[in-house]
Design an enzyme around this catalytic site. Sequence first.
Site, PDB file in Angstrom:
ATOM      1  N   HIS A  91       0.897  -1.172   0.114  1.00  0.00           N
ATOM      2  CA  HIS A  91       0.111  -0.013   0.021  1.00  0.00           C
ATOM      3  C   HIS A  91       0.711   1.387  -0.001  1.00  0.00           C
ATOM      4  O   HIS A  91       0.080   2.372  -0.032  1.00  0.00           O
ATOM      5  CB  HIS A  91      -1.021  -0.038   1.133  1.00  0.00           C
ATOM      6  CG  HIS A  91      -0.273   0.277   2.516  1.00  0.00           C
ATOM      7  ND1 HIS A  91      -0.340  -0.839   3.450  1.00  0.00           N
ATOM      8  CD2 HIS A  91       0.123   1.261   3.100  1.00  0.00           C
ATOM      9  CE1 HIS A  91       0.226  -0.604   4.567  1.00  0.00           C
ATOM     10  NE2 HIS A  91       0.689   0.793   4.465  1.00  0.00           N
ATOM     11  N   SER A 145       4.697   2.792   7.975  1.00  0.00           N
ATOM     12  CA  SER A 145       4.415   1.497   7.175  1.00  0.00           C
ATOM     13  C   SER A 145       5.493   1.149   6.340  1.00  0.00           C
ATOM     14  O   SER A 145       6.001   2.193   5.436  1.00  0.00           O
ATOM     15  CB  SER A 145       3.137   1.764   6.233  1.00  0.00           C
ATOM     16  OG  SER A 145       2.215   1.586   6.822  1.00  0.00           O
ATOM     17  N   ASP A 155       0.258  -7.583   1.402  1.00  0.00           N
ATOM     18  CA  ASP A 155       0.728  -6.180   1.566  1.00  0.00           C
ATOM     19  C   ASP A 155       2.347  -6.215   1.492  1.00  0.00           C
ATOM     20  O   ASP A 155       2.820  -5.330   2.387  1.00  0.00           O
ATOM     21  CB  ASP A 155       0.126  -5.781   2.778  1.00  0.00           C
ATOM     22  CG  ASP A 155       0.200  -4.274   2.961  1.00  0.00           C
ATOM     23  OD1 ASP A 155       0.368  -3.770   1.774  1.00  0.00           O
ATOM     24  OD2 ASP A 155       0.119  -3.656   4.007  1.00  0.00           O
TER      25      ASP A 155
END
Length: 495
Positions: free
Chosen positions: A210, A320, A242
Amino acid sequence: MNDNPFAPPRDHSGSDTESTATSETATVRVHDEAPATNDTVELPPAISPQRPAAEPAAAETTAVLPTQSFAQPEDPATQAYLPPVEPPAETPSTAAAPQPGRLRRSTVAAVAAGALVLGLGGGLAGAWAYDSLAGDSSSTASSSTAGGTSTLPTSSSSTIARTDENTVAAIASAVMPSVVSIQNIQGGQEAAEGSGFIIREDGYILTNNHVVEGSDNDTVTVVMSDGSEHEGEVVGATADYDLAVVKIDEEGLTPLVLGDSDELVVGDDVIAVGSPLGLESTVTTGIVSALHRPVTAGDTSSTAFIDAIQTDAAINPGNSGGPLINSEGEVIGINSAIASLGSSSETAGSVGLGFAITSNQARRTAEEIIATGEATYPVVGVMLDSSYTGEGVKVAETDGAVAEGGPAALAGVQPGDIITAIDGRPITRSEELIVAIRAKASDDTVVLTVDRGGSTQDISVTLVPNTDVSYGDSGEEDQGGLGGDGGQLFPDPSE
């Protein structure tokens, strides 16, 4: 006394040589959409801001013993009882006889010296034994890589030495140069920013899917810890895990080591490095709060199922894709999601419930993406009944719910079977079964505990890649967690 919680036992062998830790840095980023199925969210993207006296020692005292006087008294009557003014030259002076029950001073000194020699010898022998055992353990651990043919660095090439330098400060300094910031460019503008870290010296970087999703021409801007910028090509990505791999045109970089996440235990110390809210090179610390947390993140079109590490190290939007580091300076997780008290991912922030993808899963996926540009995930080849509310999870009783020729069918799993455990771990929700299977590798064998008509049995199933399974006459490949029907993960029997 060593007050460092990360340091191993000190080596008292007297060696003055210590390895010098090198540095690294990490950044993280997340989806800007809140998960639809639970209270965990991918970290929303971080919008990049405009760059703008010791005490004196006690005095040593010297005792002055009184000396014997040889002066003659005035009374001659007492003179006969006094010693001569000077002792005769031929009379040798003799030491006082030792008192019974007491050691001579020379004896005490000899005993003390002997004890020091024995203590020093014992310390040297103990240090040598510890170093030998630690070396053997390190060699064993470094040889047990996934599949035995990994192209990524192993623990033997860790940038952190196993010395007293394994402090938070030393580890953070060592990993920071290998952590990067990744800017997602869309429409010619920076849309969001996340993190990543170097996994190979020839320019390969690992991050979250993402973080790079939707970038123009599958390119991103990679900002190194020294501020230099490079164009990065998205080699491949998978929304199912992911994870994504980015490549920059550089050589001789310092990679971080992906450690063995299977060795983690609850309570282990961890460090998160990244750029939360655009604050580069931020370091936070915490512990492993839980293992095997079934976490789903993303939206309905690209849901990631993660067998996650839970940590209380502060993780925020912008973290992230950054590394979660253990006390030996190795990556044991990739920060990916957080639990949120709010309903919007835009307002999400750390509440002490962060989740990271395990390093073992990341290694398998990164190796596959580097080799083929794509990543698969293992399946057993069944569809689940989302309307079932009893114990365990139920295989749907519809046509094609057990893929013909798939692993489950070959092992004897039937429609209507209730799966209550995998490898002895109880299953209460569909997500738990999915993430447990996705944490495995294709060709791994799992044991499903199945309740069929009130009778319990264990069925061994050998997993295959999702690309090898199709359902019914549709010819579609598996798109779900255990099986799929073109995108619906848990179809009702009526569908």
